[in-house]
Scaffold this motif. Structure first.
Motif, PDB file in Angstrom:
ATOM      1  N   LEU A  24      13.508 -16.189   2.816  1.00  0.00           N
ATOM      2  CA  LEU A  24      12.417 -16.901   2.138  1.00  0.00           C
ATOM      3  C   LEU A  24      12.512 -18.420   2.270  1.00  0.00           C
ATOM      4  CD1 LEU A  24      12.099 -14.875  -1.202  1.00  0.00           C
ATOM      5  CD2 LEU A  24      10.683 -14.700   0.850  1.00  0.00           C
ATOM      6  N   GLU A  25      13.605 -18.921   2.840  1.00  0.00           N
ATOM      7  CA  GLU A  25      13.765 -20.366   2.943  1.00  0.00           C
ATOM      8  C   GLU A  25      12.656 -21.004   3.779  1.00  0.00           C
ATOM      9  OE1 GLU A  25      17.681 -21.131   4.368  1.00  0.00           O
ATOM     10  OE2 GLU A  25      18.665 -20.526   2.481  1.00  0.00           O
ATOM     11  N   LYS A  26      12.245 -20.335   4.852  1.00  0.00           N
ATOM     12  CA  LYS A  26      11.156 -20.875   5.676  1.00  0.00           C
ATOM     13  C   LYS A  26       9.860 -20.966   4.876  1.00  0.00           C
ATOM     14  CE  LYS A  26      12.646 -19.604  10.336  1.00  0.00           C
ATOM     15  NZ  LYS A  26      12.284 -18.853  11.571  1.00  0.00           N
ATOM     16  N   TYR A  27       9.632 -19.981   4.042  1.00  0.00           N
ATOM     17  CA  TYR A  27       8.430 -19.996   3.204  1.00  0.00           C
ATOM     18  C   TYR A  27       8.488 -21.164   2.220  1.00  0.00           C
ATOM     19  CZ  TYR A  27       5.175 -18.563  -0.484  1.00  0.00           C
ATOM     20  OH  TYR A  27       4.168 -18.536  -1.422  1.00  0.00           O
ATOM     21  N   HIS A  28       9.666 -21.383   1.623  1.00  0.00           N
ATOM     22  CA  HIS A  28       9.825 -22.489   0.680  1.00  0.00           C
ATOM     23  C   HIS A  28       9.589 -23.831   1.371  1.00  0.00           C
ATOM     24  CE1 HIS A  28      12.622 -19.688  -1.826  1.00  0.00           C
ATOM     25  NE2 HIS A  28      11.346 -19.511  -2.130  1.00  0.00           N
ATOM     26  N   GLN A  29      10.136 -23.975   2.561  1.00  0.00           N
ATOM     27  CA  GLN A  29       9.938 -25.223   3.306  1.00  0.00           C
ATOM     28  C   GLN A  29       8.472 -25.440   3.644  1.00  0.00           C
ATOM     29  OE1 GLN A  29      12.510 -24.851   6.702  1.00  0.00           O
ATOM     30  NE2 GLN A  29      14.402 -25.009   5.488  1.00  0.00           N
ATOM     31  N   SER A  30       7.807 -24.329   3.991  1.00  0.00           N
ATOM     32  CA  SER A  30       6.380 -24.428   4.329  1.00  0.00           C
ATOM     33  C   SER A  30       5.563 -24.880   3.118  1.00  0.00           C
ATOM     34  CB  SER A  30       5.884 -23.077   4.844  1.00  0.00           C
ATOM     35  OG  SER A  30       4.502 -23.125   5.152  1.00  0.00           O
ATOM     36  N   VAL A  31       5.898 -24.376   1.923  1.00  0.00           N
ATOM     37  CA  VAL A  31       5.182 -24.764   0.703  1.00  0.00           C
ATOM     38  C   VAL A  31       5.433 -26.231   0.388  1.00  0.00           C
ATOM     39  CG1 VAL A  31       4.978 -24.373  -1.776  1.00  0.00           C
ATOM     40  CG2 VAL A  31       5.170 -22.435  -0.224  1.00  0.00           C
ATOM     41  N   VAL A  32       6.674 -26.697   0.591  1.00  0.00           N
ATOM     42  CA  VAL A  32       6.990 -28.108   0.355  1.00  0.00           C
ATOM     43  C   VAL A  32       6.163 -29.005   1.277  1.00  0.00           C
ATOM     44  CG1 VAL A  32       8.790 -29.873   0.523  1.00  0.00           C
ATOM     45  CG2 VAL A  32       9.303 -27.669  -0.548  1.00  0.00           C
ATOM     46  N   GLU A  33       6.081 -28.618   2.538  1.00  0.00           N
ATOM     47  CA  GLU A  33       5.279 -29.398   3.491  1.00  0.00           C
ATOM     48  C   GLU A  33       3.805 -29.361   3.111  1.00  0.00           C
ATOM     49  OE1 GLU A  33       6.235 -31.315   5.999  1.00  0.00           O
ATOM     50  OE2 GLU A  33       8.323 -30.933   5.380  1.00  0.00           O
ATOM     51  N   LEU A  34       3.359 -28.220   2.619  1.00  0.00           N
ATOM     52  CA  LEU A  34       1.957 -28.089   2.208  1.00  0.00           C
ATOM     53  C   LEU A  34       1.635 -29.035   1.042  1.00  0.00           C
ATOM     54  CD1 LEU A  34      -0.693 -26.562   2.676  1.00  0.00           C
ATOM     55  CD2 LEU A  34       0.120 -24.809   1.093  1.00  0.00           C
ATOM     56  N   GLU A  35       2.586 -29.160   0.099  1.00  0.00           N
ATOM     57  CA  GLU A  35       2.364 -30.060  -1.027  1.00  0.00           C
ATOM     58  C   GLU A  35       2.314 -31.516  -0.564  1.00  0.00           C
ATOM     59  OE1 GLU A  35       4.062 -30.746  -5.560  1.00  0.00           O
ATOM     60  OE2 GLU A  35       5.462 -30.205  -3.952  1.00  0.00           O
ATOM     61  N   LYS A  36       3.177 -31.850   0.385  1.00  0.00           N
ATOM     62  CA  LYS A  36       3.171 -33.210   0.914  1.00  0.00           C
ATOM     63  C   LYS A  36       1.828 -33.532   1.559  1.00  0.00           C
ATOM     64  CE  LYS A  36       8.155 -33.560   1.799  1.00  0.00           C
ATOM     65  NZ  LYS A  36       9.193 -33.682   2.862  1.00  0.00           N
ATOM     66  N   LYS A  37       1.280 -32.576   2.303  1.00  0.00           N
ATOM     67  CA  LYS A  37      -0.019 -32.777   2.941  1.00  0.00           C
ATOM     68  C   LYS A  37      -1.113 -32.971   1.886  1.00  0.00           C
ATOM     69  CE  LYS A  37       1.054 -30.139   7.118  1.00  0.00           C
ATOM     70  NZ  LYS A  37       0.727 -28.910   7.917  1.00  0.00           N
ATOM     71  N   PHE A  38      -1.015 -32.173   0.825  1.00  0.00           N
ATOM     72  CA  PHE A  38      -2.034 -32.284  -0.227  1.00  0.00           C
ATOM     73  C   PHE A  38      -1.969 -33.649  -0.911  1.00  0.00           C
ATOM     74  CE2 PHE A  38      -2.931 -32.017  -4.790  1.00  0.00           C
ATOM     75  CZ  PHE A  38      -4.288 -31.703  -4.746  1.00  0.00           C
ATOM     76  N   LEU A  39      -0.727 -34.125  -1.161  1.00  0.00           N
ATOM     77  CA  LEU A  39      -0.582 -35.413  -1.833  1.00  0.00           C
ATOM     78  C   LEU A  39      -1.089 -36.551  -0.952  1.00  0.00           C
ATOM     79  CD1 LEU A  39       2.929 -34.966  -3.488  1.00  0.00           C
ATOM     80  CD2 LEU A  39       0.690 -34.855  -4.583  1.00  0.00           C
ATOM     81  N   ARG A  40      -0.944 -36.388   0.358  1.00  0.00           N
ATOM     82  CA  ARG A  40      -1.477 -37.398   1.261  1.00  0.00           C
ATOM     83  C   ARG A  40      -2.988 -37.298   1.392  1.00  0.00           C
ATOM     84  NH1 ARG A  40       3.111 -35.996   4.505  1.00  0.00           N
ATOM     85  NH2 ARG A  40       1.730 -34.697   5.786  1.00  0.00           N
ATOM     86  N   LYS A  41      -3.465 -36.057   1.274  1.00  0.00           N
ATOM     87  CA  LYS A  41      -4.906 -35.831   1.449  1.00  0.00           C
ATOM     88  C   LYS A  41      -5.377 -34.851   0.375  1.00  0.00           C
ATOM     89  CE  LYS A  41      -8.302 -34.643   5.000  1.00  0.00           C
ATOM     90  NZ  LYS A  41      -8.510 -34.138   6.373  1.00  0.00           N
TER      91      LYS A  41
END
Length: 631
Positions: free
Chosen positions: A95-112
């Motif tokens: 599940l670590e890849k999924y967690h990393q993907s969610v973290v990146e998704l949040e970063k994208k949302f905060l930028r946009k």
């Protein structure tokens, strides 16, 4: 709302904001149906993630508490074992890849912040096949109540998959579970056994549970267990067996038996206070190989097989050297032949002669002490004192108070114990010694009957009693059969087979080959002595489908008849009365019938020693011709 959805992707608790959003009817006024569908699909993925996390949490956060409770419990729950915890750990790593993907998704949302639900769904939807696969694995383990090495087999059965990400995930889970498997394997090969949950394919069987082969879950055994006495070593050593229900199907049974043998060898050699190094200093090298397997992309059975073969070769060569040089294997085998197989004829002649006065007594512990004393005195009288202390008689642990020696035979109630010399315990396990006792009981009964017939001959000669010529002739027929049967057993079978075994042992330095030669020797002797049971094809529905060898059945009838005749010959009138003649005629008729059946059975068996027996018993077709005349 979008940020709440992103946070829910890795939250183990349901978001109240999203819950209200999905349940309120007014939501349809400002959310497009396509977005609502995307939101529902995202929530399904989140639901699967939460179920997976719930499973992981139950075996990771509380694992120490579970382990402590199981240690305090007399019967630990196998479902809380180490393998399923490693299974959960492996899933958490996946599940670590999924967690990393969610973290990146949040970063994208905060930028946009204008990121849409459709974009979020697109990012997490690629994990849906993985979550569905993990859910199937978890449900399979739960519903089938798998534990221990069964989980390894289950993972291997599900390893064929076309999706590359799922394939990688499964390999990661397998590596995690294999870590505990390799740990237990190395512990066992190093002479230690720790398996409180009964998860390993090697199991420790409690003596009370041995018929049912039930493992004792709360078992922790190391080499210190076996340092009390020689008898405890040979008893405890054979309580370890292969639990084939736990052996993954892709590991051959022969491989598991090699692992069992190596562990037993280490335990046995470690029980002696010596500086013997069973691995010749190569243990670190061997065990490092197993740990390297764990780091490989794909664990293969062939690597395990090769390493175990290397270890076994090292162990067996070292053990062979110790057995031949330190334990004097050749001498020990000769002692087995001399005592269990009555190779010292003069000793057992004196022993049987000394036992003759007590054959009609009731079996008691005092009687066993008398028998051992007679055994020691007999050995001293024929100058066999050095090795006789290695053997002694014990009474079988059964209810025998109501029986007498006359009715059942003295040695049906006794077992001959052998003090095994270290490190030959692997060669003489309890089952092998039981078979030697079976041979001993058979051989000494024939020797006792032979002795009784010769005593009867001496009685007739010395007393010069004018018996009927029919009695003397019948006695001579019995003596002829028993003497030739005795010669067949001691010369054609025992001496011949022992010579074959010793030639094979002298040709090898591999202890496994020595064990095989000894096993073949015992099996051949049992077969040629008619002591191997035959399977009964007509009794498949019965719980016990084994029956006594038909040749042995006839021989027992003949031996019983001879014992009855010997007793009769001492009390028969001189000259014989009509009743005595009728009794003798009955003996003669039964004997002829039994011999006729015996000869027919022997003629149908293809074996060089049996042909020799047939030739001796029916020399010049004497029995066959007489039986034909009678018919």
């Amino acid at each position: 709302m979008i940020h709440d959805v992103i946070l829910s992707l890795i939250s183990e608790k349901e978001s109240h904001v999203i819950k209200e959003l999905l349940t309120l009817e007014i939501s349809s006024n400002f959310i497009h149906p396509a977005e609502m569908k995307s939101l529902n699909d995202i929530m399904k993925i989140i639901g699967q993630y939460r179920e997976i996390k719930k499973f992981i949490t139950s075996y990771s956060i509380y694992s120490n508490e579970l382990h402590q409770l199981d240690l305090e419990n007399e019967h630990p729950n196998p479902q809380n074992g180490f393998y399923i915890r490693k299974f959960a750990d492996g899933i958490e790593k996946v599940l670590e890849k999924y967690h990393q993907s969610v973290v990146e998704l949040e970063k994208k949302f905060l930028r946009k912040p204008s990121t849409s639900l459709m974009f979020i769904f697109h990012e997490v939807e690629k994990f849906r096949p993985l979550f569905e696969f993990l859910m199937r694995l978890i449900n399979g383990v739960r519903t089938q109540k798998l534990h221990g090495c069964q989980i390894l087999e289950y993972l291997e059965d599900n390893s064929m998959h076309g999706n590359e990400s799922i394939k990688e995930a499964l390999q990661a889970i397998q590596k995690s579970v294999y870590s505990i498997f390799i740990q237990q394997l190395c512990q066992w090969l190093n002479g230690k056994f720790l398996d409180i949950y009964g998860e390993f394919f090697i199991m420790h069987v409690d003596p009370l549970d041995m018929p049912e082969k039930r493992p004792t879950f709360s078992t922790q055994t190391s080499i210190s267990t076996f340092q009390s006495s020689e008898q405890s070593i040979n008893t405890e050593l054979w309580r370890y067996e292969v639990n084939f229900d736990m052996l993954p199907h892709y590991f051959p049974k022969s491989w598991a038996e090699k692992v069992l043998f190596i562990g037993q060898t280490v335990l046995m050699l470690s029980s002696n206070d010596s500086d013997q190094n069973i691995y010749d200093g190569k243990e670190y090298q061997f065990f490092q190989k197993f740990h390297h397997f764990q780091d490989a992309n794909k664990l293969t059975v062939i690597n395990f097989e090769r390493t175990i073969d290397e270890i076994k070769m090292c162990v067996t060569e070292h053990l062979s050297e110790i057995a031949i040089q330190d334990a004097d294997l050749v001498k020990q085998l000769k002692l087995i032949k001399d005592f269990y197989l009555l190779g010292r004829g003069e000793l057992f002649y004196e022993f049987i002669k000394g036992l003759d006065p007590i054959y009609g007594n009731v079996v008691t512990e005092n009687a066993v002490r008398d028998i051992n004393r007679i055994f020691q005195v007999s050995a001293a009288s024929v100058n066999v004192q050095d090795d006789v202390d290695l053997f002694h008689f014990e009474m079988l642990k059964t209810d025998m108070e109501s029986f007498s020696y006359e009715n059942k035979g003295l040695f049906q109630f006794l077992t001959l114990r052998y003090k095994i010399k270290w490190p030959l315990h692997l060669m003489f396990p309890p089952k092998v010694l039981d078979k030697y006792n079976e041979l001993f009981q058979f051989l000494i009964r024939i020797r006792k009957i032979q002795f009784s017939l010769h005593c009867l001959w001496c009685y007739h000669r010395e007393k010069k009693i004018e018996k009927s010529s029919e009695v003397l002739n019948f006695r001579n027929k019995l003596m002829f059969l028993i003497d030739n049967l005795q010669y067949y057993l001691q010369v054609d079978v025992l001496e011949s087979q022992f010579s074959i075994m010793m030639d094979k042992i002298k040709e090898t330095k591999d202890f496994e080959q020595i064990l095989r030669a000894h096993s073949c020797f015992q099996a051949n002797v049992l077969s040629l002595c008619f002591l191997l049971e035959n399977s009964d094809p007509l009794s498949k529905s019965m719980s016990n489908s084994m029956m006594e060898n038909p040749v042995l059945t006839i021989l027992n009838k003949i031996l019983n008849l001879i014992e009855q005749f010997t007793a009769f010959a001492y009390i028969a009138s001189s000259p014989m009365t009509s009743e005595d003649k009728i009794t003798l005629d009955n003996f003669d008729e039964l004997f002829s019938s039994f011999v006729d059946s015996l000869l027919k059975m022997l003629s149908g068996l293809c074996s060089a020693p049996l042909s020799q027996l047939l030739l001796r018993l029916d020399f010049n077709y004497w029995f066959s011709t007489k039986n034909l005349k009678q018919h």
